[in-house]
Design an enzyme around this catalytic site. Structure first.
Site, PDB file in Angstrom:
ATOM      1  N   HIS A   1      33.566   8.353 -26.978  1.00  0.00           N
ATOM      2  CA  HIS A   1      32.337   7.484 -26.834  1.00  0.00           C
ATOM      3  C   HIS A   1      32.742   6.385 -25.934  1.00  0.00           C
ATOM      4  O   HIS A   1      31.806   5.995 -25.014  1.00  0.00           O
ATOM      5  CB  HIS A   1      32.120   6.948 -28.308  1.00  0.00           C
ATOM      6  N   GLU A   2      33.677   5.782 -25.919  1.00  0.00           N
ATOM      7  CA  GLU A   2      33.967   4.428 -25.036  1.00  0.00           C
ATOM      8  C   GLU A   2      33.949   5.132 -23.566  1.00  0.00           C
ATOM      9  O   GLU A   2      33.401   4.313 -22.587  1.00  0.00           O
ATOM     10  CB  GLU A   2      35.378   3.842 -25.517  1.00  0.00           C
TER      11      GLU A   2
ATOM     12  N   HIS B   1      30.775   4.940 -22.012  1.00  0.00           N
ATOM     13  CA  HIS B   1      30.022   3.734 -21.716  1.00  0.00           C
ATOM     14  C   HIS B   1      30.705   3.538 -20.175  1.00  0.00           C
ATOM     15  O   HIS B   1      30.012   3.075 -19.244  1.00  0.00           O
ATOM     16  CB  HIS B   1      30.702   2.418 -22.295  1.00  0.00           C
TER      17      HIS B   1
ATOM     18  N   HIS C   1      28.297   3.119 -16.940  1.00  0.00           N
ATOM     19  CA  HIS C   1      28.612   2.351 -15.851  1.00  0.00           C
ATOM     20  C   HIS C   1      28.671   2.907 -14.350  1.00  0.00           C
ATOM     21  O   HIS C   1      28.017   2.255 -13.277  1.00  0.00           O
ATOM     22  CB  HIS C   1      29.848   1.448 -16.110  1.00  0.00           C
TER      23      HIS C   1
HETATM   24 ZN    ZN Z   1      29.407   2.016 -27.876  1.00  0.00          ZN
END
Ligand code: ZN
Length: 243
Positions: free
Chosen positions: A108-109, A112, A116
């Site tokens: 999940h991280e 991100h 980006h």
């Molecule tokens: Zn998150």
């Protein structure tokens, strides 16, 4: 006096219900994510890779070489991606173990980081709202409290609606955060599957972990809406009683 409606003796049933609902939401969403995490951090994933290895593998696959995966210093569930420092920071349990929770949170991280790198549109909107949101979330409550003391004057009333607008900015930020979070989780599951980083029997658990985490963001947004509703009803109700 408006204070009567705010502090003592002024809380009517609707106010109490709205406060109770916001509280329940917060308690429920936090205990849900805690409970799900406690469960899935005990269950090893069949692919036997640590969260750090999962994160690195997905970054490599997407040719993202300027983002580092680092062990975070924070408590459990303090994992984040920092777009300025370009780091995926994973709490020690996520970084070091091969649990289903570690796999899901790490993926999940990295989701991100991919958002980006690919200029995902909601990130840009969210970043634009961020400075205003920090100010608004620091001062909204104070401004509304002060405005209620002076509410009989027009300055007080103007202040009140400024305070409500600030809560509105916080709510808008939380609303824009939702697609960002859901998208990161969707990317997480897609990457885990396409890169064969997750065994079929572990997918359901990974999704449960990510859904529980996402629900905390939904709860935060709903709780802001409940607060706005409560404050506006308090003032409208107060006016009606005075008239
Ligand atoms: Zn998150």
């Amino acid at each position: 006096m408006m204070l009567l409606y705010y502090g003592y003796g002024g809380l009517d049933t609707v106010q109490l219900i709205l406060i109770g609902a916001a509280l329940l939401l917060a308690v429920f969403s936090q205990s849900k994510v805690r409970g799900t995490y406690e469960k899935y951090k005990q269950i090893p994933a069949n692919t036997n890779l640590t969260g750090a290895q999962i994160a690195q593998t997905i970054l490599d696959h997407h040719n993202i070489h300027d983002v580092q995966v680092v062990p975070g210093q924070g408590a459990e569930l303090s994992d984040f991606y920092d777009p300025k420092k370009k780091i995926v920071s994973l709490s020690s349990n996520i970084y070091n173990t091969n649990s289903i929770a570690a796999m899901a949170v790490a993926a999940h991280e990295v989701g991100h980081a991919i958002q980006h790198a690919t200029d995902y549109k909601f990130i840009a909107i969210r970043n634009r709202l961020l400075p205003m949101t920090i100010v608004a979330s620091n001062f909204s409550m104070l401004i509304v409290m002060l405005s209620l003391i002076f509410y009989s004057s027009s300055i007080g009333q103007t202040m009140f609606w400024v305070g409500i607008a600030m809560y509105g900015i916080v709510g808008l930020f939380q609303l824009v955060t939702l697609p960002v979070e859901f998208d990161a989780s969707k990317r997480a599951i897609n990457n885990l599957q396409t890169l064969n980083l997750v065994a079929d029997e572990d997918i359901a658990g990974s999704k449960q972990m990510l859904n529980a985490a996402a629900f905390t963001y939904v709860a935060a947004f709903l709780s802001t809406i409940l607060t706005i509703l409560r404050l506006v009803l308090m003032v409208v109700g107060g006016n009606r009683r005075r008239n």
